[in-house]
Design a protein around this motif. Structure first.
Motif, PDB file in Angstrom:
ATOM      1  N   ASP A   1       1.009   2.522  17.934  1.00 34.62           N
ATOM      2  CA  ASP A   1       2.087   1.716  17.349  1.00 34.62           C
ATOM      3  C   ASP A   1       1.815   1.407  15.881  1.00 34.62           C
ATOM      4  OD1 ASP A   1       3.541   1.708  19.694  1.00 34.62           O
ATOM      5  OD2 ASP A   1       2.725  -0.215  20.399  1.00 34.62           O
ATOM      6  N   LYS A   2       0.577   1.067  15.570  1.00 39.02           N
ATOM      7  CA  LYS A   2       0.237   0.730  14.188  1.00 39.02           C
ATOM      8  C   LYS A   2       0.269   1.962  13.293  1.00 39.02           C
ATOM      9  CE  LYS A   2      -2.501  -3.430  15.121  1.00 39.02           C
ATOM     10  NZ  LYS A   2      -3.843  -4.076  15.001  1.00 39.02           N
ATOM     11  N   THR A   3      -0.182   3.101  13.815  1.00 34.92           N
ATOM     12  CA  THR A   3      -0.149   4.333  13.027  1.00 34.92           C
ATOM     13  C   THR A   3       1.283   4.748  12.730  1.00 34.92           C
ATOM     14  OG1 THR A   3      -2.272   5.144  13.881  1.00 34.92           O
ATOM     15  CG2 THR A   3      -0.749   6.790  13.029  1.00 34.92           C
ATOM     16  N   VAL A   4       2.151   4.645  13.715  1.00 35.66           N
ATOM     17  CA  VAL A   4       3.561   4.976  13.523  1.00 35.66           C
ATOM     18  C   VAL A   4       4.212   4.005  12.536  1.00 35.66           C
ATOM     19  CG1 VAL A   4       5.829   5.064  14.636  1.00 35.66           C
ATOM     20  CG2 VAL A   4       3.849   6.153  15.719  1.00 35.66           C
ATOM     21  N   GLN A   5       3.889   2.724  12.673  1.00 33.97           N
ATOM     22  CA  GLN A   5       4.447   1.720  11.760  1.00 33.97           C
ATOM     23  C   GLN A   5       4.048   2.035  10.315  1.00 33.97           C
ATOM     24  OE1 GLN A   5       3.098  -2.264  12.518  1.00 33.97           O
ATOM     25  NE2 GLN A   5       4.537  -3.202  11.089  1.00 33.97           N
ATOM     26  N   GLY A   6       2.774   2.337  10.114  1.00 41.80           N
ATOM     27  CA  GLY A   6       2.309   2.668   8.769  1.00 41.80           C
ATOM     28  C   GLY A   6       2.941   3.948   8.243  1.00 41.80           C
ATOM     29  N   SER A   7       3.105   4.942   9.120  1.00 41.98           N
ATOM     30  CA  SER A   7       3.726   6.211   8.719  1.00 41.98           C
ATOM     31  C   SER A   7       5.169   6.000   8.301  1.00 41.98           C
ATOM     32  CB  SER A   7       3.659   7.208   9.876  1.00 41.98           C
ATOM     33  OG  SER A   7       2.319   7.462  10.260  1.00 41.98           O
ATOM     34  N   LYS A   8       5.882   5.174   9.044  1.00 41.48           N
ATOM     35  CA  LYS A   8       7.280   4.890   8.712  1.00 41.48           C
ATOM     36  C   LYS A   8       7.390   4.212   7.349  1.00 41.48           C
ATOM     37  CE  LYS A   8       9.163   4.546  13.416  1.00 41.48           C
ATOM     38  NZ  LYS A   8       9.764   3.648  14.438  1.00 41.48           N
ATOM     39  N   MET A   9       6.448   3.317   7.052  1.00 39.90           N
ATOM     40  CA  MET A   9       6.466   2.653   5.752  1.00 39.90           C
ATOM     41  C   MET A   9       6.261   3.650   4.622  1.00 39.90           C
ATOM     42  SD  MET A   9       4.471  -0.952   6.341  1.00 39.90           S
ATOM     43  CE  MET A   9       5.147  -2.227   7.410  1.00 39.90           C
ATOM     44  N   LEU A  10       5.361   4.619   4.853  1.00 44.38           N
ATOM     45  CA  LEU A  10       5.141   5.671   3.850  1.00 44.38           C
ATOM     46  C   LEU A  10       6.408   6.491   3.637  1.00 44.38           C
ATOM     47  CD1 LEU A  10       1.609   6.970   4.910  1.00 44.38           C
ATOM     48  CD2 LEU A  10       2.159   5.735   2.804  1.00 44.38           C
ATOM     49  N   LEU A  11       7.033   6.878   4.721  1.00 44.10           N
ATOM     50  CA  LEU A  11       8.239   7.698   4.639  1.00 44.10           C
ATOM     51  C   LEU A  11       9.398   6.938   4.005  1.00 44.10           C
ATOM     52  CD1 LEU A  11       7.949   9.400   8.143  1.00 44.10           C
ATOM     53  CD2 LEU A  11       7.697  10.535   5.917  1.00 44.10           C
ATOM     54  N   GLU A  12       9.477   5.654   4.298  1.00 44.38           N
ATOM     55  CA  GLU A  12      10.523   4.818   3.698  1.00 44.38           C
ATOM     56  C   GLU A  12      10.312   4.686   2.190  1.00 44.38           C
ATOM     57  OE1 GLU A  12      13.994   2.578   3.562  1.00 44.38           O
ATOM     58  OE2 GLU A  12      13.158   3.773   5.212  1.00 44.38           O
TER      59      GLU A  12
ATOM     60  N   GLU B  13      11.529  12.536  17.833  1.00 40.15           N
ATOM     61  CA  GLU B  13      11.336  11.334  17.020  1.00 40.15           C
ATOM     62  C   GLU B  13      12.142  11.430  15.729  1.00 40.15           C
ATOM     63  OE1 GLU B  13       9.473   8.517  17.870  1.00 40.15           O
ATOM     64  OE2 GLU B  13       9.501   9.510  19.813  1.00 40.15           O
ATOM     65  N   GLU B  14      13.197  10.656  15.630  1.00 39.84           N
ATOM     66  CA  GLU B  14      14.101  10.733  14.490  1.00 39.84           C
ATOM     67  C   GLU B  14      13.444  10.309  13.184  1.00 39.84           C
ATOM     68  OE1 GLU B  14      17.700   8.663  15.304  1.00 39.84           O
ATOM     69  OE2 GLU B  14      18.275   9.980  16.977  1.00 39.84           O
ATOM     70  N   TRP B  15      12.405   9.480  13.251  1.00 39.61           N
ATOM     71  CA  TRP B  15      11.770   9.017  12.026  1.00 39.61           C
ATOM     72  C   TRP B  15      10.928  10.101  11.363  1.00 39.61           C
ATOM     73  CZ3 TRP B  15       6.414   8.934  11.668  1.00 39.61           C
ATOM     74  CH2 TRP B  15       5.706   9.039  12.872  1.00 39.61           C
ATOM     75  N   LEU B  16      10.558  11.137  12.121  1.00 37.06           N
ATOM     76  CA  LEU B  16       9.775  12.224  11.548  1.00 37.06           C
ATOM     77  C   LEU B  16      10.685  13.174  10.769  1.00 37.06           C
ATOM     78  CD1 LEU B  16       7.335  13.190  14.447  1.00 37.06           C
ATOM     79  CD2 LEU B  16       6.664  12.426  12.165  1.00 37.06           C
ATOM     80  N   PRO B  17      10.299  13.565   9.557  1.00 32.62           N
ATOM     81  CA  PRO B  17      11.106  14.530   8.794  1.00 32.62           C
ATOM     82  C   PRO B  17      11.222  15.857   9.549  1.00 32.62           C
ATOM     83  CG  PRO B  17       9.425  13.508   7.409  1.00 32.62           C
ATOM     84  CD  PRO B  17       9.113  13.112   8.812  1.00 32.62           C
ATOM     85  N   LYS B  18      12.342  16.521   9.377  1.00 27.63           N
ATOM     86  CA  LYS B  18      12.573  17.781  10.084  1.00 27.63           C
ATOM     87  C   LYS B  18      11.621  18.881   9.616  1.00 27.63           C
ATOM     88  CE  LYS B  18      15.780  16.006  12.532  1.00 27.63           C
ATOM     89  NZ  LYS B  18      15.439  15.635  13.932  1.00 27.63           N
ATOM     90  N   ASN B  19      11.193  18.795   8.370  1.00 27.13           N
ATOM     91  CA  ASN B  19      10.284  19.807   7.825  1.00 27.13           C
ATOM     92  C   ASN B  19       8.844  19.312   7.773  1.00 27.13           C
ATOM     93  OD1 ASN B  19      10.734  17.863   5.895  1.00 27.13           O
ATOM     94  ND2 ASN B  19      10.823  19.298   4.174  1.00 27.13           N
ATOM     95  N   VAL B  20       8.499  18.408   8.672  1.00 24.01           N
ATOM     96  CA  VAL B  20       7.177  17.797   8.640  1.00 24.01           C
ATOM     97  C   VAL B  20       6.070  18.846   8.796  1.00 24.01           C
ATOM     98  CG1 VAL B  20       7.174  17.348  11.133  1.00 24.01           C
ATOM     99  CG2 VAL B  20       5.742  15.960   9.624  1.00 24.01           C
ATOM    100  N   MET B  21       5.026  18.693   7.997  1.00 20.43           N
ATOM    101  CA  MET B  21       3.866  19.572   8.085  1.00 20.43           C
ATOM    102  C   MET B  21       2.889  18.998   9.106  1.00 20.43           C
ATOM    103  SD  MET B  21       2.058  22.210   7.042  1.00 20.43           S
ATOM    104  CE  MET B  21       2.693  22.744   5.453  1.00 20.43           C
TER     105      MET B  21
ATOM    106  N   ILE C 271       0.838  -1.204   0.000  1.00 21.45           N
ATOM    107  CA  ILE C 271       0.000   0.000   0.000  1.00 21.45           C
ATOM    108  C   ILE C 271       0.872   1.254   0.000  1.00 21.45           C
ATOM    109  CG2 ILE C 271      -1.645   1.352   1.363  1.00 21.45           C
ATOM    110  CD1 ILE C 271      -2.862  -1.308   2.301  1.00 21.45           C
ATOM    111  N   ALA C 272       1.919   1.256   0.829  1.00 22.44           N
ATOM    112  CA  ALA C 272       2.809   2.415   0.907  1.00 22.44           C
ATOM    113  C   ALA C 272       3.427   2.715  -0.456  1.00 22.44           C
ATOM    114  CB  ALA C 272       3.893   2.179   1.950  1.00 22.44           C
ATOM    115  N   CYS C 273       3.931   1.695  -1.115  1.00 22.86           N
ATOM    116  CA  CYS C 273       4.559   1.893  -2.422  1.00 22.86           C
ATOM    117  C   CYS C 273       3.552   2.393  -3.452  1.00 22.86           C
ATOM    118  CB  CYS C 273       5.200   0.583  -2.910  1.00 22.86           C
ATOM    119  SG  CYS C 273       6.677   0.132  -1.976  1.00 22.86           S
TER     120      CYS C 273
END
Length: 516
Positions: A257-268, A304-312, A221-223
């Motif tokens: 936990d699930k929301t963060v996991q899904g967000s990380k997959m999107l960012l990756e 949180e290092e996984w969040l982009p520095k310029n996150v909206m 889904i992320a891809c």
């Protein structure tokens, strides 16, 4: 003519097109005093005595307010003479009477616009949701409870909607398709089918967007979402403590936990495909300790290092649905009493946080929230002489900027308006008669009763939200929104001019940006 008679004559001059309270707004920063003129949009810096006189003129019920300022006759006469001079030279305090409101739905051919210029279709792809967020509109505890549904949109309804968009977007500058729910990814199969069909139909000249809780996102889904340039809004209420307080599963468990996991997959996926940032986070704060919660959000974003520095980051308080409230004239004594009860926690938090952190204070998540407010002031209507026509606030052309298609194929204005009258359906198309009657004629007739008394009429961003019940206009729902809007705009004027005093160059960033 004695001084009192002269002042009375001047006051009557101000009243020639209605009460003075609609002609402008006084505000001040720590360093200066200002006056915003309604008719021209001009903001003038004034001396303290002139500020007090202007404030009395527009906030008092009658001319007697001027004589209660404690000024000497000479000071009062001098200030009035100065104001009279500026009225002649700058055409302020001369706003024309509001007799009606205009907008694209009135000025342009509505039938032509809806036939050829539709820009967006947003699908309610499912009524289902895998979460039971405590503040959700679908909860029985919500005053506008719609109930959790169990329907999915069919391919037939979705295909008809895409075909409808294609047929009615010949002159649109851009075309966009959105996905909403429920949790839209519960019907990912349909989303995927819609995207592939739309890309083929529009020859790839179409954009996509989605609001999601991200708990169902896997690598596939992320891809898919990143590959097709989805603008994504992820519902994440900050750190786990805040998020899990309200965003719970059907079983009552936290979803962090699930929301963060899904967000990380999107960012990756975004990183791997070398795509520009297309992900923002919406954080809903339920209180009551708002300022403490905002600090936790800021610390969460920074740590949180996984969040982009310029996150909206978008943030809002819980929407409790439409509520009736009494109407009071803008800038009247009754309204000013209520102003004390208008709590704007984000702004209060930001001021206190910056004061505490001093020069070490980094970019705050609230900056993006206030960015739109700064745009409203920067891009405000400006004219040498008072404008003669007044617009329909933030109202779009119903059905042109967006059609919200329910699972059953019903057309609504957008996903934010709640249970208000439909504007058509997928089988019969737009109901032009309903749109013209309810969303132009009836709206204008009702809105102008209140807008004609408001100093913020040319700054206002309010739209059709909280203006209707299920069958007709119902502006008793809107009065609280209007008071909040005036409060926000006053604070935005102060904020903008504080920046202008200390760092005017930073305001140039808004020159090339569009207010949407």
């Amino acid at each position: 003519m004695d001084a009192k008679a002269k002042i009375n004559q001047f006051y009557q001059l101000l009243c020639r097109n209605g009460r003075p309270g609609r002609l402008g707004k006084t505000f001040k920063t720590e360093n200066n005093y200002y006056f915003l003129d309604t008719g021209t949009g001009k903001v003038m810096q004034v001396e303290e005595i002139t500020f007090k006189v202007l404030q009395a003129l527009i906030e008092s019920e009658n001319v007697e307010g001027l004589f209660e300022l404690g000024l000497t006759p000479e000071e009062l006469d001098c200030s009035i003479s100065e104001i009279e001079k500026v009225i002649k030279e700058e055409h302020i305090l001369s706003a024309y009477e509001v007799k009606t409101l205009i907008g694209d739905a009135v000025v342009n051919d509505l039938h032509e616009t809806l036939t050829n210029s539709v820009e967006n279709v947003t699908f309610e792809v499912t009524e289902k949701c895998n979460l039971r967020c405590k503040y959700c509109v679908y909860n029985p505890s919500h005053p506008e409870n719609r109930g959790f549904g169990y329907k999915d949109m069919t391919w037939d309804t979705a295909k008809k909607s895409i075909d409808f968009l294609k047929e009615h977007s010949k002159d649109a500058k851009h075309v966009h398709i959105g996905f909403y729910g429920g949790e839209p990814l519960l019907n990912f199969k349909l989303i995927k089918k819609v995207v592939l069909y739309a890309l083929e139909l529009f020859n790839h000249n179409v954009g996509f967007g989605m609001t999601t809780n991200a708990t169902l996102i896997d690598k596939e889904i992320a891809c898919f979402l990143i590959k097709h340039h989805f603008d994504l809004i992820v519902s994440l209420d900050g750190p786990q403590e805040l998020h899990d307080k309200n965003r719970i599963t059907i079983n009552g468990e936290g979803s962090f936990d699930k929301t963060v996991q899904g967000s990380k997959m999107l960012l990756e996926a975004q990183k791997n495909m070398k795509r520009e940032p297309e992900i923002s986070f919406n954080m809903v704060i339920s209180g009551p300790n708002y300022e403490n919660d905002y600090t936790k959000i800021q610390e969460f974003i920074e740590s949180e290092e996984w969040l982009p520095k310029n996150v909206m980051v978008l943030t809002s308080a819980v929407d409790s649905g439409p509520k009736e409230s009494p109407y009071f004239l803008p800038q009247s004594k009754e309204e000013r009493k209520l102003y004390g009860s208008i709590y704007e926690p984000l702004e209060e938090w930001e001021i206190a946080y910056k004061k505490e952190k001093g020069e070490t204070c980094k970019t705050l998540f609230s900056d993006s929230v206030f960015d739109k407010n700064m745009m409203v002031i920067h891009k405000r209507l400006l004219s040498d002489t008072p404008v003669k026509n007044y617009g329909m606030n933030g109202c779009c052309v119903p059905g042109q900027r967006r059609i919200y298609v329910t699972v059953d194929g019903d057309f609504r204005l957008c996903e934010r308006v709640g249970l208000i009258p439909s504007i058509g359906n997928i089988d019969e198309g737009f109901n032009i008669e309903i749109i013209e009657r309810l969303y132009t004629r009836d709206f204008i007739e009702e809105a102008q009763k209140y807008c004609k008394e408001c100093w913020a009429i040319n700054l206002c961003t309010l739209c059709y939200v909280n203006c209707y019940d299920e069958v007709k206009t119902h502006f008793a729902y809107r009065h609280n929104s209007c008071r909040s809007e005036r409060s926000y705009l006053e604070n935005s004027l102060i904020r903008y001019h504080m920046i202008m005093e200390h760092d005017p160059e930073s305001l140039s960033q808004y020159n090339e940006r569009e207010l949407t």
